[in-house]
Design a protein around this motif. Structure first.
Motif, PDB file in Angstrom:
ATOM      1  N   LEU B 348       3.117   2.712  -0.302  1.00 11.34           N
ATOM      2  CA  LEU B 348       1.926   2.127  -0.916  1.00 11.34           C
ATOM      3  C   LEU B 348       0.937   1.682   0.162  1.00 11.34           C
ATOM      4  CD1 LEU B 348       3.245   0.043  -3.939  1.00 11.34           C
ATOM      5  CD2 LEU B 348       2.404   2.384  -3.879  1.00 11.34           C
ATOM      6  N   ALA B 389      -6.370   2.198  10.109  1.00  7.41           N
ATOM      7  CA  ALA B 389      -7.562   3.023   9.946  1.00  7.41           C
ATOM      8  C   ALA B 389      -8.375   2.531   8.764  1.00  7.41           C
ATOM      9  CB  ALA B 389      -7.155   4.478   9.758  1.00  7.41           C
ATOM     10  N   ASP B 392      -6.626   1.489   2.663  1.00  5.50           N
ATOM     11  CA  ASP B 392      -5.970   2.274   1.610  1.00  5.50           C
ATOM     12  C   ASP B 392      -5.014   3.323   2.156  1.00  5.50           C
ATOM     13  OD1 ASP B 392      -7.759   4.055   2.594  1.00  5.50           O
ATOM     14  OD2 ASP B 392      -8.996   4.190   0.787  1.00  5.50           O
ATOM     15  N   ILE B 393      -4.680   3.269   3.452  1.00  2.77           N
ATOM     16  CA  ILE B 393      -3.656   4.203   3.916  1.00  2.77           C
ATOM     17  C   ILE B 393      -2.273   3.573   3.710  1.00  2.77           C
ATOM     18  CG2 ILE B 393      -5.169   5.286   5.645  1.00  2.77           C
ATOM     19  CD1 ILE B 393      -3.395   3.865   7.746  1.00  2.77           C
ATOM     20  N   PRO B 394      -1.286   4.435   3.417  1.00  2.32           N
ATOM     21  CA  PRO B 394       0.067   3.907   3.210  1.00  2.32           C
ATOM     22  C   PRO B 394       0.533   3.118   4.432  1.00  2.32           C
ATOM     23  CG  PRO B 394      -0.053   6.195   2.535  1.00  2.32           C
ATOM     24  CD  PRO B 394      -1.355   5.879   3.198  1.00  2.32           C
ATOM     25  N   PHE B 397       2.166   4.359   7.814  1.00  2.00           N
ATOM     26  CA  PHE B 397       1.476   4.951   8.959  1.00  2.00           C
ATOM     27  C   PHE B 397       1.122   3.919  10.020  1.00  2.00           C
ATOM     28  CE2 PHE B 397       0.400   8.205   5.692  1.00  2.00           C
ATOM     29  CZ  PHE B 397       1.031   9.276   6.323  1.00  2.00           C
ATOM     30  N   SER B 399       1.918   0.975  12.927  1.00  2.00           N
ATOM     31  CA  SER B 399       2.964   0.753  13.926  1.00  2.00           C
ATOM     32  C   SER B 399       3.856  -0.397  13.466  1.00  2.00           C
ATOM     33  CB  SER B 399       2.341   0.416  15.266  1.00  2.00           C
ATOM     34  OG  SER B 399       1.762  -0.866  15.203  1.00  2.00           O
ATOM     35  N   GLN B 403       2.984  -3.285  10.821  1.00  2.00           N
ATOM     36  CA  GLN B 403       3.732  -3.373   9.557  1.00  2.00           C
ATOM     37  C   GLN B 403       4.239  -4.796   9.348  1.00  2.00           C
ATOM     38  OE1 GLN B 403       6.901  -0.510   9.482  1.00  2.00           O
ATOM     39  NE2 GLN B 403       5.547   1.211   9.105  1.00  2.00           N
TER      40      GLN B 403
END
Lengths: 331, 506
Positions: B348, B389, B392-394, B397, B399, B403
């Protein structure tokens, strides 16, 4: 010995490539059914030129709307990682309650009771899955058996009454040349897509479908969301029952049996992962149209119902295989 | 000449160096302990010796010959038999079936000869002094301790030349430990080499002839257990090559204001009579070797376990341990051990992960307000310097460090009173660690309380106001002020009394 098992520090890929990759992987599955629709139409056009006409295509869409509504409930259940096999007799019971009670109590009370029972069946499914931790496959299969027995006893083997006017209008009526079924399906689809994509419930549903443990540890009310999901699915089956009664003018035993596998096929063809967590109703719409076209194109090509059954099974297994592979690669 | 020796062993897992130019050797007829704090490399060395891991460099010599193990089966065939703490028994098999698994005796018809198997099992168990265990009993009906004894019996049935016991006695009580020790001593006298890993220093003292100490992936010394002092051993374990810089500790107020109070917390035999307080503005470190109940304590406080006893209050208000949702509403936050499976929903997007616990606050009547989601996500991105980035990127992706920041951001939004953190800096880069340390200090300064489990002693010493050392499910010691040193943490972690060893200067 902690550090040993630690995952190494990851480098994130170039931000742009990550975003692109995710767009592609998110939408690839979704595009497949539309591609299939195009291929099926082309095949039908060659074999039977009359098939690709506006009236016939509208008729195909109307047929797809029945399946689409039933598959709507299946979509949200599959998004949680579960499955609802009680659809067949849940929609059947709801159809029978509508026609039988309609004759005794009047249309409105009958409709309310029928939908209420359908939702209640879903609620019980949800309670079993969420609180008693019964695997959804077993819970809903058992429920399906119970419902078929109850229906048989209730009808003495032959359902009475006929479909009320509103159900017939819903299934086959038109307003200004536009089928009511399609108008209803459009509204139903819009509501379901908003529910999944833009509500607290929807966000929680996807979280649970992807990773139930993490969702639970994040304070998501997992059980409540599951119960709500099965209840909505029951309601969808009930509405599907109304549409099918309206279409055939009456209710009969076993009318739901031909919709269980096709509904699951519509969901998986539409790109919803059978493992839960990814996909959505937009794909299922295309999946439902694909399945209906497939049924009719197969008939044109001369493959009968037995062949169709084989094909649904193969499609579902194929999709599971594809998703299973992806899941392994992703780990 | 050593019976088994490993020389110049390198082993890395991805980017993490577990062993670098490490050596170990043991002789026939000795019991040799492996000691070291978390992550020092002792378990990796053991797994290299018994063929579970293949070394990236270095040689293993066995009975004078260089040897390569392609898997654990090779090592077992050569006579190197390990017993691990993680139990490998199948609950639905009988004791006899477990002992003979894969090597069941056959009748002339090719069927399993159950009678002979049972008979031989009984003889084996009696010979080892475990005669109280019925060979016909199902594994699931045995106590944890008895299962551990079966594991040991299973290893001994293979008549090993090298027996490796990796925390194999930790589930046993004193009497059972002594039974095992009797057997182990007899094996030693018969010429078997025994490698022994335990977090209980008294067991090492009692049983072992020599000890090799590991630190930061390399062996730093081998001592004769009979002559080495506790302080010498602890000193070898804690020497440290690298130190982070930690944010300064503000002085404690003259009168502490309790925030989280835990009284007599218990959970089966995994958590025993735990009582402590986290005060307002305080970072309390939870230390000890891994697996001593620290993770269980955090989960128990967060309501994940059923059957937890004792009282927990936050700001004098008692809380119900009914589940994460109750805990959240009571003002607790938990950043769990594994961010990939417990802390985050990897597929998500970042913004959905950040708002997952507080969805109703970014919604009107159940309908999500995308602008509100964007606002809080941006706030968190700025506050924690999350590098991504786009929102809305999962989250997968990102680091590791980023995270972890997302996993923490989710809880910052709940504005919890008390944060429970399970090793939040594990496996993330130095820069992100630094940022998380600073954040913890900021939260404390703002009046929150933090209970912080770390497998890194330096973090507990450098960052925390107080340290609690857990040992076998209980709090063994509380350390604060000048007593909060590496040496004291380590000696408490291995069950020793206060250490006289000098703290290594920063």
């Amino acid at each position: 010995m902690s550090q040993m098992t630690t995952t190494p520090v990851e480098r994130s890929p170039l931000p742009g490539s990550a975003a692109r990759a995710s767009w592609l992987s998110r939408n690839r599955a979704f595009l497949i059914p539309y591609l299939l629709i195009a291929i099926l139409l082309a095949a039908a056009a060659i074999r039977a030129p009359g098939f690709v006409s506006a009236p016939n295509l509208t008729q195909q869409l109307v047929l797809a709307s029945y399946l689409g509504v039933i598959a709507g409930g299946q979509t949200i259940v599959i998004l949680t990682g579960g499955i609802d096999l009680s659809v067949a007799w849940n929609l059947n019971l709801s159809a029978i309650l509508l026609t039988q009670l309609g004759a005794e109590l009047g249309v409105l009370p009958a409709a309310i009771i029928a939908l209420g029972v359908a939702a209640l069946v879903g609620l019980v499914n949800g309670l079993g899955v969420a609180y008693l931790k019964i695997p959804s496959l077993v819970m809903t299969l058992g429920m399906n058996a119970v419902l078929s027995g109850v229906t048989l006893v209730y009808t003495n083997g032959s359902p009475q009454g006929e479909a009320p006017g509103f159900a017939r209008e819903l299934a086959v009526g038109r307003i200004g040349g536009l089928p009511w079924a399609l108008i209803f399906w459009a509204l139903f689809s819009a509501a379901l897509i908003v529910l999944l994509r833009r509500t607290v419930y929807g966000k929680r549903l996807y979280a649970i479908g992807n990773n139930m443990k993490a969702a639970y540890l994040s304070g998501v009310p997992v059980r409540r969301v599951l119960v709500a999901t099965y209840t909505i699915a029951g309601l969808c089956a009930g509405i599907g029952g109304f549409m099918l009664t309206g279409y055939s003018q009456q209710s009969y035993l076993g009318m739901g049996d031909f919709y269980v596998l096709p509904a699951i096929a519509a969901v998986v063809i539409g790109g919803t992962s059978i493992l839960g967590g990814s996909g959505g109703y937009a794909g299922t719409i295309a999946g439902a149209i694909t399945v209906v076209l497939l049924q009719n194109v197969l008939q044109i090509v001369g493959i009968q119902s037995a062949g169709q059954q084989i094909l649904y099974g193969v499609i579902i297994l194929l999709m599971l295989f594809v998703y299973g592979r992806n899941a392994r690669v992703r780990e | 000449m050593p019976l088994l020796s490993a020389t110049g062993i390198d082993k890395r897992f991805g980017g993490v160096v577990a062993l670098h130019d490490a050596n170990f050797s043991c002789e026939a007829g000795e019991i040799h302990a492996l000691l070291g704090e978390n992550g020092a490399g002792k378990s990796t060395m053991v797994k290299v010796l018994c063929g579970v891991h293949q070394p990236d460099a270095g040689t293993i010599t066995y009975a004078g010959q260089p040897i390569t193990f392609h898997g654990p089966a090779d090592a077992v065939a050569a006579g190197i038999v390990p017993v691990f703490q993680e139990l490998s028994l199948v609950p639905d098999l009988t004791v006899a079936e477990s002992l003979f698994m894969g090597e069941e005796p056959r009748t002339r018809l090719g069927l399993v000869d159950s009678r002979r198997m049972r008979h031989e099992s009984r003889a084996l168990l009696e010979r080892l002094g475990f005669g109280g265990i019925d060979p016909g009993a199902l594994v699931r009906d045995l106590s944890l301790a008895d299962r551990q004894l079966i594991e040991i019996a299973k290893a001994l049935r293979r008549s090993p030349k090298v027996l490796i016991l990796d925390e194999a006695t930790s589930a046993l009580n004193r009497r059972q430990v002594q039974q095992v020790f009797t057997v182990v001593r007899r094996l030693r006298d018969e010429g078997v080499a025994v490698v022994f890993i335990s977090h209980r220093m008294d067991e090492v003292r009692d049983l072992c002839d020599r000890a090799t100490i590991f630190r930061d992936g390399v062996d730093v010394g081998t001592v004769d257990v009979a002559t080495a002092t506790d302080d010498e051993i602890v000193q070898l374990m804690i020497g440290r090559t690298l130190r982070e810089t930690y944010p300064p500790r503000p002085p404690r107020p003259p009168v502490e204001e309790p925030l989280l109070e835990v009284k007599h917390l218990g959970w089966g035999d995994r958590l025993r009579d735990i009582t402590f307080t986290v005060n307002k503005g305080e970072i309390v470190g939870l230390s000890g070797l891994e697996g001593q109940g620290q993770g269980d304590l955090l989960f128990a406080l967060f309501g994940v376990y059923v059957g937890v006893t004792g009282q927990v209050t936050i700001g004098q208000r008692p809380i119900r341990l009914g589940g994460p949702r109750d805990a959240m509403n009571a003002g607790l936050a938990l950043v769990p051990e594994d961010r990939k499976t417990q802390g985050l929903i990897l597929p998500l997007p970042v913004d959905e992960n950040i708002t997952l616990s507080t969805l109703p606050s970014v919604a009107n009547h159940g309908l999500i307000n995308p602008a509100a989601v964007a606002t809080v996500t941006e706030q968190m991105r700025e506050r924690l310097s999350i590098r991504m980035a786009s929102p809305d990127i999962p989250v997968r992706f990102l680091s590791g460090g980023n995270q972890q920041k997302v996993a923490i951001a989710k809880w910052l939004l709940t504005d919890a009173a008390v944060y429970l953190l399970y090793d939040p800096t594990r496996g993330i880069d130095v820069g992100a660690k630094q940022e998380i340390y600073d954040l913890m200090r900021q939260l404390a300064a703002a009046g929150h309380g933090i209970l912080f489990f770390s497998t890194d002693l330096a973090e507990v010493v450098g960052l925390c106001d107080r340290g609690l050392v857990m040992y076998e499910g209980a709090i063994a010691r509380e350390l604060s002020g000048p007593a909060l040193t590496d040496a004291n943490l380590v000696s408490a972690a291995v069950g020793l009394a206060e250490s006289g060893a000098e703290a290594v200067p920063a």
